[in-house]
Design a protein around this motif. Structure first.
Motif, PDB file in Angstrom:
ATOM      1  N   UNK A  40      23.320  13.966 -28.558  1.00  0.00           N
ATOM      2  CA  UNK A  40      23.470  14.349 -27.147  1.00  0.00           C
ATOM      3  C   UNK A  40      22.815  13.319 -26.227  1.00  0.00           C
ATOM      4  N   UNK A  41      21.620  12.857 -26.605  1.00  0.00           N
ATOM      5  CA  UNK A  41      20.932  11.846 -25.790  1.00  0.00           C
ATOM      6  C   UNK A  41      21.701  10.527 -25.842  1.00  0.00           C
ATOM      7  N   UNK A  42      22.222  10.177 -27.025  1.00  0.00           N
ATOM      8  CA  UNK A  42      22.988   8.933 -27.161  1.00  0.00           C
ATOM      9  C   UNK A  42      24.222   8.958 -26.261  1.00  0.00           C
ATOM     10  N   UNK A  43      24.852  10.118 -26.114  1.00  0.00           N
ATOM     11  CA  UNK A  43      26.024  10.218 -25.238  1.00  0.00           C
ATOM     12  C   UNK A  43      25.643   9.995 -23.778  1.00  0.00           C
ATOM     13  N   UNK A  44      24.452  10.468 -23.411  1.00  0.00           N
ATOM     14  CA  UNK A  44      24.009  10.254 -22.034  1.00  0.00           C
ATOM     15  C   UNK A  44      23.804   8.761 -21.754  1.00  0.00           C
ATOM     16  N   UNK A  45      23.427   8.008 -22.791  1.00  0.00           N
ATOM     17  CA  UNK A  45      23.208   6.567 -22.615  1.00  0.00           C
ATOM     18  C   UNK A  45      24.487   5.831 -22.235  1.00  0.00           C
ATOM     19  N   UNK A  46      25.614   6.342 -22.691  1.00  0.00           N
ATOM     20  CA  UNK A  46      26.887   5.656 -22.432  1.00  0.00           C
ATOM     21  C   UNK A  46      27.734   6.410 -21.413  1.00  0.00           C
ATOM     22  N   UNK A  47      27.107   7.282 -20.629  1.00  0.00           N
ATOM     23  CA  UNK A  47      27.833   8.010 -19.591  1.00  0.00           C
ATOM     24  C   UNK A  47      28.421   7.020 -18.587  1.00  0.00           C
ATOM     25  N   UNK A  48      29.660   7.232 -18.147  1.00  0.00           N
ATOM     26  CA  UNK A  48      30.296   6.318 -17.188  1.00  0.00           C
ATOM     27  C   UNK A  48      29.433   6.106 -15.941  1.00  0.00           C
ATOM     28  N   UNK A  49      29.166   4.858 -15.637  1.00  0.00           N
ATOM     29  CA  UNK A  49      28.364   4.545 -14.458  1.00  0.00           C
ATOM     30  C   UNK A  49      26.916   4.962 -14.573  1.00  0.00           C
ATOM     31  N   UNK A  50      26.494   5.373 -15.773  1.00  0.00           N
ATOM     32  CA  UNK A  50      25.113   5.818 -15.940  1.00  0.00           C
ATOM     33  C   UNK A  50      24.810   7.133 -15.262  1.00  0.00           C
TER      34      UNK A  50
ATOM     35  N   UNK B 277      24.219  10.883 -14.974  1.00  0.00           N
ATOM     36  CA  UNK B 277      23.790  12.020 -15.792  1.00  0.00           C
ATOM     37  C   UNK B 277      23.559  13.201 -14.865  1.00  0.00           C
ATOM     38  N   UNK B 278      24.301  14.272 -15.089  1.00  0.00           N
ATOM     39  CA  UNK B 278      24.243  15.416 -14.184  1.00  0.00           C
ATOM     40  C   UNK B 278      23.120  16.374 -14.561  1.00  0.00           C
ATOM     41  N   UNK B 279      22.663  17.188 -13.619  1.00  0.00           N
ATOM     42  CA  UNK B 279      21.689  18.241 -13.941  1.00  0.00           C
ATOM     43  C   UNK B 279      22.194  19.170 -15.044  1.00  0.00           C
ATOM     44  N   UNK B 280      23.517  19.363 -15.087  1.00  0.00           N
ATOM     45  CA  UNK B 280      24.095  20.207 -16.138  1.00  0.00           C
ATOM     46  C   UNK B 280      23.884  19.577 -17.513  1.00  0.00           C
ATOM     47  N   UNK B 281      24.060  18.249 -17.589  1.00  0.00           N
ATOM     48  CA  UNK B 281      23.834  17.547 -18.856  1.00  0.00           C
ATOM     49  C   UNK B 281      22.391  17.719 -19.322  1.00  0.00           C
ATOM     50  N   UNK B 282      21.458  17.546 -18.399  1.00  0.00           N
ATOM     51  CA  UNK B 282      20.039  17.661 -18.747  1.00  0.00           C
ATOM     52  C   UNK B 282      19.683  19.107 -19.092  1.00  0.00           C
ATOM     53  N   UNK B 283      20.310  20.059 -18.414  1.00  0.00           N
ATOM     54  CA  UNK B 283      20.069  21.467 -18.726  1.00  0.00           C
ATOM     55  C   UNK B 283      20.529  21.812 -20.134  1.00  0.00           C
ATOM     56  N   UNK B 284      21.700  21.274 -20.506  1.00  0.00           N
ATOM     57  CA  UNK B 284      22.211  21.498 -21.863  1.00  0.00           C
ATOM     58  C   UNK B 284      21.287  20.870 -22.893  1.00  0.00           C
ATOM     59  N   UNK B 285      20.790  19.684 -22.578  1.00  0.00           N
ATOM     60  CA  UNK B 285      19.874  18.992 -23.481  1.00  0.00           C
ATOM     61  C   UNK B 285      18.571  19.776 -23.648  1.00  0.00           C
ATOM     62  N   UNK B 286      18.069  20.311 -22.557  1.00  0.00           N
ATOM     63  CA  UNK B 286      16.829  21.083 -22.618  1.00  0.00           C
ATOM     64  C   UNK B 286      17.023  22.345 -23.459  1.00  0.00           C
TER      65      UNK B 286
ATOM     66  N   UNK C   1      14.143  15.862 -12.255  1.00  0.00           N
ATOM     67  CA  UNK C   1      13.739  15.748 -10.853  1.00  0.00           C
ATOM     68  C   UNK C   1      14.021  14.354 -10.285  1.00  0.00           C
ATOM     69  N   UNK C   2      14.544  13.453 -11.111  1.00  0.00           N
ATOM     70  CA  UNK C   2      14.846  12.101 -10.661  1.00  0.00           C
ATOM     71  C   UNK C   2      16.297  11.995 -10.215  1.00  0.00           C
ATOM     72  N   UNK C   3      16.540  11.153  -9.249  1.00  0.00           N
ATOM     73  CA  UNK C   3      17.915  10.943  -8.807  1.00  0.00           C
ATOM     74  C   UNK C   3      18.745  10.268  -9.883  1.00  0.00           C
ATOM     75  N   UNK C   4      18.114   9.362 -10.638  1.00  0.00           N
ATOM     76  CA  UNK C   4      18.804   8.654 -11.729  1.00  0.00           C
ATOM     77  C   UNK C   4      17.912   8.717 -12.977  1.00  0.00           C
TER      78      UNK C   4
END
Length: 205
Positions: free
Chosen positions: A18-28, A30-39, A99-102
């Motif tokens: 899951x974290x590896x997929x975030x690394x290759x997300x288009x344009x870098x 990463x949505x709050x939803x992605x991080x919520x799923x990861x958490x 809590x970060x923009x990027x």
């Protein structure tokens, strides 16, 4: 025992993927939803890990120490503490990135790689060192008792979710074996009732 280890391996690999997929997300992006799923995945892995560690530290290791001299089980308990600390650090890092923009995904990848390495190394060591001792020094009835004690140690509020998860990660033959062992256990029916209530529908499914 090994089925549980395999399920933990699966969940650890899924967290890493899951974290590896975030690394290759288009344009870098990463949505709050992605991080919520990861958490949520990390939270669940930590809960499973705590159940696993609790029964080993409180049941399996003491039982081994009574039967086998110099089983070195104390060292595994220290590894449990280290693994839990790394999981807590990863959870804190995920929350910080939320809590970060990027989000800084590379930091998450470094930390999840630490968790992955620790988990895989620890599980392999237990299987190569402790599992043969369990098979050699414990009767089948004693082994069944340890399995049942582990399953019954899961908090009732988590038991349904954990058992459903374990069943999804094990083949049907393994599930039938676990159910058979639980039914043959000498534990009281009152103790086994909640466990069978969750196991039997899963086996039928």
């Amino acid at each position: 025992y090994c089925h549980l280890h395999d399920a933990i391996r699966w969940e650890t690999r899924a967290l890493t993927a899951d974290v590896a997929r975030l690394q290759v997300a288009p344009g870098g992006e990463v949505s709050p939803r992605d991080l919520g799923r990861l958490k949520r995945r990390c939270d669940f892995l930590r809960e499973i890990h705590r159940c696993h560690c609790s029964v080993e530290d409180e049941v399996v290791y003491p039982a081994l120490d009574r039967k086998v001299q110099n089983s070195t089980s104390a060292g595994y308990s220290l590894e449990h503490e280290d693994e839990d600390a790394r999981l807590r650090q990863l959870l804190a890092l995920i929350e910080m990135q939320s809590s970060r923009g990027r989000p800084q995904v590379d930091l998450l990848m470094d930390k999840v790689a630490e968790v992955h390495t620790l988990m895989m190394t620890h599980l392999a060591k237990e299987e190569s060192h402790l599992y043969p001792l369990l098979l050699k020094h414990f009767s089948r009835l004693e082994q069944v008792s340890l399995v049942v004690e582990f399953l019954c140690s899961i908090p009732i509020v988590l038991m349904g979710e954990v058992i459903a998860w374990l069943v999804r990660r094990a083949d049907s033959q393994a599930v039938q074996g676990i159910l058979r062992e639980v039914r043959e256990s000498t534990a009281s029916r009152e103790t086994l009732r909640p466990l069978l209530g969750f196991l039997e529908p899963q086996q039928e499914g």
